[in-house]
Design an enzyme around this catalytic site. Sequence first.
Site, PDB file in Angstrom:
ATOM      1  N   ASP A  56       0.964  -1.177   0.081  1.00 46.86           N
ATOM      2  CA  ASP A  56      -0.046   0.008   0.038  1.00 46.86           C
ATOM      3  C   ASP A  56       0.815   1.063   0.100  1.00 46.86           C
ATOM      4  OD1 ASP A  56      -3.033   0.770   1.001  1.00 46.86           O
ATOM      5  OD2 ASP A  56      -1.733   2.229   1.547  1.00 46.86           O
ATOM      6  N   ASN A  83      -2.578  12.957  -3.523  1.00 48.03           N
ATOM      7  CA  ASN A  83      -3.543  13.588  -4.274  1.00 48.03           C
ATOM      8  C   ASN A  83      -4.077  14.976  -3.923  1.00 48.03           C
ATOM      9  OD1 ASN A  83      -4.096  11.337  -6.032  1.00 48.03           O
ATOM     10  ND2 ASN A  83      -5.213  10.177  -4.508  1.00 48.03           N
ATOM     11  N   ASP A 129      -2.175   9.369 -10.014  1.00 51.08           N
ATOM     12  CA  ASP A 129      -2.071   8.398 -11.227  1.00 51.08           C
ATOM     13  C   ASP A 129      -0.606   7.970 -11.572  1.00 51.08           C
ATOM     14  OD1 ASP A 129      -4.831   8.179 -10.895  1.00 51.08           O
ATOM     15  OD2 ASP A 129      -5.181   9.285 -12.907  1.00 51.08           O
ATOM     16  N   GLU A 178      -4.644   2.312  -4.029  1.00 51.75           N
ATOM     17  CA  GLU A 178      -3.363   2.312  -3.992  1.00 51.75           C
ATOM     18  C   GLU A 178      -2.828   0.959  -3.479  1.00 51.75           C
ATOM     19  OE1 GLU A 178      -4.726   4.387   0.070  1.00 51.75           O
ATOM     20  OE2 GLU A 178      -5.607   3.932  -2.083  1.00 51.75           O
TER      21      GLU A 178
END
Length: 397
Positions: A252, A260, A269, A295
């Site tokens: 993760d 973000n 992304d 993620e």
Amino acid sequence: MPEPEAVAPSANELALEKEVARLNKIILALMDRAERSASAQYSEYGQFQTTVLLEDQIRLRTAELTAALAEIEKANRALSFSEARFRGVVSQSIVGIAIVEDGKFSYTNAKFNQIFGYTADEIRQIAPADTVSVEDRAAVAESIRHRLTGELNEADYGFRGLRKDGAIIDLEMHGSVLEVDGKRLLISVLLDVTDRVRAARELEALQEALREQSIHDSLTGLYNRYHLEDFLDRELTAAGRAGGSVSVVMMDVDHFKAVNDHYGHLAGDEVLRAFGDVMKQHVRGSDMCCRFGGEEFLLVLPGSSQDVAAQRAEGLRRALAATRVVYNGEPISVTASFGVATFPRDGATLDQLVAAADGALYTAKATGRDRVCIGKTTRSGDDLEPGRGHQTKAATP
């Protein structure tokens, strides 16, 4: 409808004409004999009687021959018309038709010539093998041999043909045999299926592309969760039968929500794509890596023990930590946390094994991130919180 072609005299006609000529010679001989008889003092009555008798016989025979010739001429006209009609139908056929005699084409229709790009005269100068691609010549030659030797009377198969211009075409053929005067003639009926085969190949390629899309993640190019479940189920079944091991590594991205929020979702992304690239560079052919969701990523290591899986996870952790993602000219540092679980020690089913790996990942998150945790213990020996499943992570993103 094409005009009937002139038909050469048949053997019967020639025989009849010779018979008429022979009878004419007989008449002349008899007349000569009659004259000689007269000089030998035969009576005029005897000469007359002999002449009348011969003329009656000749007249009767001539009438029979004339009738026979008329019947033959009528049959020939019918045959000529039938042949012209047959040639008209064959020349307009949508399939190629050819007759092979003595290793050469003795007849081909217009469609056959068109399929291969030759004129009628040109195609009679080449061998049948010259119309077959090099790759398929041996198989076609074998089929021809079987028909010539009588092992087969019919054959149906597909092959790749070779046109005069060098183009390769796809063909379907029905072959049969016709015996004439003890000689076996090969009759071939060909259908050009190039367009159909091309369309089938394109459809197959499209179906394969759709299948690949259905099992891959579009952002990272890794396998998706759907494929993971199928793959891991098979590996666990095989390991259970062989008494082997299968390890999984759950990963993760650390602080992904902050990435973000600070840089934007497009930057997020880019981070996920970079993570996917690192995974692709550090997997074996037998491994399978996938994007598990968001993620989270999962790596399946068939045949790997827990220690080996931990070492592989540590390699990935270091590689990712050394990766610098640049978005709009601004570098982004990325780390990740890893949880390792191994079949059958940490779980006997897919769900149990993934839950164990997710529990170890939770521990890695809870104890500082950017680290690898194994099974139900951390490196420092702390126990995993009991009952923690892969759907109930409490660590902050």
